[in-house]
Design a protein around this motif. Structure first.
Motif, short mmCIF file in Angstrom:
data_model
loop_
_atom_site.label_atom_id
_atom_site.label_comp_id
_atom_site.label_asym_id
_atom_site.label_seq_id
_atom_site.Cartn_x
_atom_site.Cartn_y
_atom_site.Cartn_z
N VAL A 34 -5.32 9.34 0.43
CA VAL A 34 -5.98 8.14 -0.05
C VAL A 34 -4.97 7.01 -0.03
O VAL A 34 -3.83 7.18 -0.46
N VAL A 35 -5.37 5.84 0.45
CA VAL A 35 -4.50 4.67 0.45
C VAL A 35 -4.74 3.91 -0.85
O VAL A 35 -5.86 3.54 -1.18
N ILE A 36 -3.65 3.65 -1.58
CA ILE A 36 -3.72 2.98 -2.88
C ILE A 36 -3.10 1.59 -2.74
O ILE A 36 -2.03 1.42 -2.18
N TYR A 65 0.83 -1.19 0.00
CA TYR A 65 0.00 0.00 0.00
C TYR A 65 0.87 1.25 0.00
O TYR A 65 1.98 1.25 0.52
N LYS A 66 0.36 2.32 -0.59
CA LYS A 66 1.03 3.61 -0.51
C LYS A 66 -0.04 4.68 -0.30
O LYS A 66 -1.22 4.49 -0.67
N VAL A 67 0.36 5.78 0.30
CA VAL A 67 -0.56 6.87 0.61
C VAL A 67 -0.24 8.03 -0.32
O VAL A 67 0.90 8.46 -0.41
N VAL A 68 -1.28 8.51 -1.01
CA VAL A 68 -1.12 9.65 -1.91
C VAL A 68 -2.17 10.70 -1.58
O VAL A 68 -3.19 10.40 -0.95
N ALA A 121 -7.57 1.42 -1.76
CA ALA A 121 -7.80 0.27 -0.88
C ALA A 121 -9.14 0.44 -0.19
O ALA A 121 -9.50 1.52 0.26
N VAL A 122 -9.90 -0.65 -0.14
CA VAL A 122 -11.23 -0.63 0.46
C VAL A 122 -11.20 -1.55 1.66
O VAL A 122 -10.73 -2.69 1.58
N ARG A 123 -11.71 -1.06 2.77
CA ARG A 123 -11.78 -1.88 3.97
C ARG A 123 -12.91 -2.89 3.81
O ARG A 123 -14.04 -2.54 3.49
N GLU A 124 -12.56 -4.16 4.01
CA GLU A 124 -13.56 -5.22 3.91
C GLU A 124 -14.49 -5.16 5.12
O GLU A 124 -14.03 -4.99 6.24
N PRO A 125 -15.79 -5.30 4.92
CA PRO A 125 -16.68 -5.30 6.09
C PRO A 125 -16.42 -6.53 6.95
O PRO A 125 -16.17 -7.62 6.46
N VAL A 126 -16.47 -6.33 8.25
CA VAL A 126 -16.23 -7.41 9.20
C VAL A 126 -17.55 -8.10 9.50
O VAL A 126 -18.55 -7.46 9.81
#
Length: 146
Positions: free
Chosen positions: A19-21, A9-12, A29-34
């Motif tokens: 935004v995390v790419i 991951y990288k942050v731009v 990057a999308v956080r997966e629902p728990v």
């Protein structure tokens, strides 16, 4: 020494936002629902964090809360709100106990059989009960001070 592998991951910055790419997909990057366990019928869909964990701070006064155990408190378990004066008194008591333990450790270096003394004393019911009564009285004083 080898270098660490590159991060996935990288942050731009995009539009004045960070935004995390994901470097593998090139997409944000999308956080997966728990997945949560289903709640029982009739219960609310969510529970606030305050109802799940007990706080170590009293809501009304902002003082610390001590939750005692039946192991050392005859009236336990109970919640005691610690006032500032009781907190200072407990701090001095803990300091005194620390000094006694350091002196005991130094003395035990020269007389190793002294290491058995606490175990022998804790095996005696009369000593154990006296210690629990003394602790209960000190905790009662702290409870009354609040």
């Amino acid at each position: 020494m080898t270098d660490a592998p590159p991060s996935r991951y990288k942050v731009v910055e995009r539009g004045r936002r960070l935004v995390v790419i994901d470097t593998q997909t090139g997409q944000p990057a999308v956080r997966e629902p728990v997945a949560h366990a289903p709640s029982p019928p009739g219960a609310p869909a969510y529970q606030p964090v305050e109802t799940l964990t007990r706080s170590n701070v009293d809501d009304r006064s902002g003082n610390a809360v001590l939750v005692t155990s039946r192991l050392y408190d005859l009236k336990g378990p109970r919640r005691i709100v610690i006032s500032p004066t009781a907190s200072n008194r407990m701090s001095r008591g803990i300091g005194g106990v620390a000094i006694i333990l350091i002196a005991y450790a130094i003395l035990a270096i020269f007389f190793p059989l002294l290491l058995l003394l606490p175990f022998v004393l804790l095996l005696q019911p009369r000593t154990r009960n006296g210690f629990r009564q003394w602790i209960t009285a000190r905790l009662g004083e702290a409870d009354r001070a609040a």
